[in-house]
Design a protein around this motif. Structure first.
Motif, PDB file in Angstrom:
ATOM      1  N   ALA A   1       3.889   2.726 135.576  1.00  0.00           N
ATOM      2  CA  ALA A   1       5.266   2.755 135.727  1.00  0.00           C
ATOM      3  C   ALA A   1       6.096   1.724 135.105  1.00  0.00           C
ATOM      4  CB  ALA A   1       4.000   2.374 137.565  1.00  0.00           C
ATOM      5  N   SER A   2       6.971   1.676 135.287  1.00  0.00           N
ATOM      6  CA  SER A   2       7.941   1.070 134.819  1.00  0.00           C
ATOM      7  C   SER A   2       9.154   0.416 135.618  1.00  0.00           C
ATOM      8  CB  SER A   2       9.082   1.853 133.257  1.00  0.00           C
ATOM      9  OG  SER A   2       9.704   2.416 134.029  1.00  0.00           O
ATOM     10  N   CYS A   3       9.338  -0.871 135.438  1.00  0.00           N
ATOM     11  CA  CYS A   3      10.589  -1.194 136.349  1.00  0.00           C
ATOM     12  C   CYS A   3      11.033  -2.452 135.214  1.00  0.00           C
ATOM     13  CB  CYS A   3       9.445  -2.077 137.514  1.00  0.00           C
ATOM     14  SG  CYS A   3       8.323  -3.085 137.070  1.00  0.00           S
ATOM     15  N   ASP A   4      11.907  -3.170 136.290  1.00  0.00           N
ATOM     16  CA  ASP A   4      12.512  -4.251 135.575  1.00  0.00           C
ATOM     17  C   ASP A   4      11.723  -5.587 135.385  1.00  0.00           C
ATOM     18  OD1 ASP A   4      14.005  -7.042 134.668  1.00  0.00           O
ATOM     19  OD2 ASP A   4      15.364  -6.698 136.325  1.00  0.00           O
ATOM     20  N   ASP A   5      10.636  -5.872 134.536  1.00  0.00           N
ATOM     21  CA  ASP A   5       9.557  -6.872 134.452  1.00  0.00           C
ATOM     22  C   ASP A   5      10.412  -8.311 133.524  1.00  0.00           C
ATOM     23  OD1 ASP A   5       9.717  -6.245 131.333  1.00  0.00           O
ATOM     24  OD2 ASP A   5       8.318  -4.899 131.435  1.00  0.00           O
ATOM     25  N   GLU A   6      11.245  -8.914 133.634  1.00  0.00           N
ATOM     26  CA  GLU A   6      12.270  -9.830 133.309  1.00  0.00           C
ATOM     27  C   GLU A   6      11.483 -10.405 133.873  1.00  0.00           C
ATOM     28  OE1 GLU A   6      13.598 -10.781 130.699  1.00  0.00           O
ATOM     29  OE2 GLU A   6      13.548  -8.621 129.807  1.00  0.00           O
ATOM     30  N   ALA A   7      11.092 -10.543 135.020  1.00  0.00           N
ATOM     31  CA  ALA A   7      10.859 -11.844 136.229  1.00  0.00           C
ATOM     32  C   ALA A   7       9.214 -12.677 135.663  1.00  0.00           C
ATOM     33  CB  ALA A   7       9.775 -10.855 137.576  1.00  0.00           C
ATOM     34  N   LEU A   8       8.816 -11.955 134.374  1.00  0.00           N
ATOM     35  CA  LEU A   8       7.427 -12.675 133.918  1.00  0.00           C
ATOM     36  C   LEU A   8       8.541 -13.392 132.935  1.00  0.00           C
ATOM     37  CD1 LEU A   8       5.473  -9.031 133.213  1.00  0.00           C
ATOM     38  CD2 LEU A   8       5.073 -10.996 134.554  1.00  0.00           C
ATOM     39  N   GLU A   9       9.294 -12.978 132.408  1.00  0.00           N
ATOM     40  CA  GLU A   9       9.791 -14.164 131.446  1.00  0.00           C
ATOM     41  C   GLU A   9      10.300 -14.869 131.902  1.00  0.00           C
ATOM     42  OE1 GLU A   9       9.948 -14.192 127.579  1.00  0.00           O
ATOM     43  OE2 GLU A   9       7.980 -12.754 127.975  1.00  0.00           O
ATOM     44  N   ARG A  10      11.006 -15.178 133.344  1.00  0.00           N
ATOM     45  CA  ARG A  10      12.215 -16.176 133.677  1.00  0.00           C
ATOM     46  C   ARG A  10      10.312 -17.252 134.467  1.00  0.00           C
ATOM     47  NH1 ARG A  10      15.050 -12.020 135.847  1.00  0.00           N
ATOM     48  NH2 ARG A  10      14.094 -10.994 137.763  1.00  0.00           N
ATOM     49  N   ASN A  11       9.459 -16.148 134.755  1.00  0.00           N
ATOM     50  CA  ASN A  11       8.253 -17.322 135.829  1.00  0.00           C
ATOM     51  C   ASN A  11       7.648 -17.955 134.209  1.00  0.00           C
ATOM     52  OD1 ASN A  11       8.848 -16.475 137.678  1.00  0.00           O
ATOM     53  ND2 ASN A  11       6.675 -14.841 137.282  1.00  0.00           N
ATOM     54  N   LYS A  12       7.581 -18.021 133.152  1.00  0.00           N
ATOM     55  CA  LYS A  12       7.399 -18.706 132.145  1.00  0.00           C
ATOM     56  C   LYS A  12       8.411 -19.808 131.428  1.00  0.00           C
ATOM     57  CE  LYS A  12       6.079 -15.010 129.113  1.00  0.00           C
ATOM     58  NZ  LYS A  12       5.922 -14.299 127.709  1.00  0.00           N
ATOM     59  N   ALA A  13       9.784 -19.732 131.789  1.00  0.00           N
ATOM     60  CA  ALA A  13      11.113 -20.062 132.089  1.00  0.00           C
ATOM     61  C   ALA A  13      11.020 -20.965 132.797  1.00  0.00           C
ATOM     62  CB  ALA A  13      12.324 -19.697 131.633  1.00  0.00           C
ATOM     63  N   PHE A  14      10.484 -21.076 134.141  1.00  0.00           N
ATOM     64  CA  PHE A  14      10.650 -22.248 134.558  1.00  0.00           C
ATOM     65  C   PHE A  14       9.396 -22.961 134.456  1.00  0.00           C
ATOM     66  CE2 PHE A  14       9.290 -23.551 139.286  1.00  0.00           C
ATOM     67  CZ  PHE A  14      10.720 -23.972 139.949  1.00  0.00           C
ATOM     68  N   ALA A  15       8.236 -21.792 134.091  1.00  0.00           N
ATOM     69  CA  ALA A  15       7.092 -23.296 134.209  1.00  0.00           C
ATOM     70  C   ALA A  15       7.032 -24.133 132.567  1.00  0.00           C
ATOM     71  CB  ALA A  15       6.180 -22.382 133.673  1.00  0.00           C
ATOM     72  N   ARG A  16       8.289 -23.583 131.983  1.00  0.00           N
ATOM     73  CA  ARG A  16       8.227 -24.518 130.735  1.00  0.00           C
ATOM     74  C   ARG A  16       9.239 -25.258 131.411  1.00  0.00           C
ATOM     75  NH1 ARG A  16       8.739 -19.472 127.296  1.00  0.00           N
ATOM     76  NH2 ARG A  16      11.146 -19.733 128.336  1.00  0.00           N
ATOM     77  N   LYS A  17       9.782 -25.375 131.673  1.00  0.00           N
ATOM     78  CA  LYS A  17      11.110 -26.470 132.461  1.00  0.00           C
ATOM     79  C   LYS A  17      10.504 -27.534 133.131  1.00  0.00           C
ATOM     80  CE  LYS A  17      15.015 -26.469 135.414  1.00  0.00           C
ATOM     81  NZ  LYS A  17      15.443 -26.499 136.822  1.00  0.00           N
TER      82      LYS A  17
END
Length: 241
Positions: free
Chosen positions: A188-204
């Motif tokens: 299944a495919s979808c907009d999975d940019e949430a994963l990168e946003r989660n990692k960016a939030f974590a880094r912040k």
């Protein structure tokens, strides 16, 4: 180094900060001369003990005398009258995350009972401690759990996270994998940019490992803590305000 309730810590800081400024230059100079490789000191603050100063390096805390000659590392400052760990209170303050700032649209969500109490978790699907924590979370009542997928343990973690996030009922697929070892179905495919946003939030917010728990009162805890500790934190958050 060890990671170190925040209202009291802030009050103490406001009362004592002028004293720290008076000694800050001497402390920085003394530390630099004696320990040239010591990391950059982000902040110097007074403590309730005359002549003892807190040095903050990122999320790590050290203590020094007023001249930078003596240094305490991996030490916790305890108020024996109140039995309060002032170092831990300061770490809780530094690591706090405003729950309202969480991008909940990027989280998997499941709830028990009325879902009144709220908890957020940053987790990797291949993290053993995350699986242990997930089993513990199933014993909570009247809670909503927001899980932010944070694949940091390699390529397979990223594959599994994408498969889970893109599933039609992603919370169920997540629980099937974490609790019952039922692998997520890829394809299944979808907009999975949430994963990168989660990692960016974590880094912040300097969330560097999984699992990491965030509570409504702003505090966070690294690691798979037990049910009693989670309940205590949820009660604290529920009484906020």
């Amino acid at each position: 180094m060890k990671r170190l309730t925040w209202v009291a810590a802030a009050t103490i800081a406001l009362a004592l900060s002028p004293l720290a400024h008076a000694n800050e230059a001497a402390i920085r100079k003394g530390i630099a001369e004696r320990l040239p490789d010591f990391p950059k000191i982000d902040e110097v603050r007074s403590t309730p003990i005359p002549g003892l100063f807190e040095l903050r390096v990122g999320m790590d805390l050290f203590y020094s005398d007023a001249t930078g000659q003596y240094l305490l590392q991996d030490a916790h400052l305890i108020d024996l009258k109140t039995k309060r760990n002032l170092t831990q209170a300061r770490i809780d303050q530094l690591s706090s995350v405003d729950f309202a700032s969480l991008p909940l649209k990027d989280a998997l969500v499941w709830k028990r009972g009325n879902g009144e109490r709220k908890l957020a978790v940053f987790a990797d699907p291949n993290c053993g401690y995350c699986k242990r924590l997930e089993r513990t979370l199933q014993d909570l009542k009247d809670v909503t759990v927001y899980t932010f997928l944070m694949p940091i343990l390699g390529e397979d973690s990223t594959k599994k996270s994408k498969a889970i996030w893109c599933a039609k009922d992603n919370a169920t697929v997540w629980l099937d994998w974490m609790l019952r070892a039922k692998p997520p179905t890829e394809g299944a495919s979808c907009d999975d940019e949430a994963l990168e946003r989660n990692k960016a939030f974590a880094r912040k917010h300097r969330i560097t490992g999984t699992p990491a728990l965030l509570f409504e009162d702003g505090t966070r805890v690294p690691g798979a803590i037990g049910l009693a500790a989670i309940e205590e934190r949820l009660k604290r958050g529920g009484s906020k305000g």
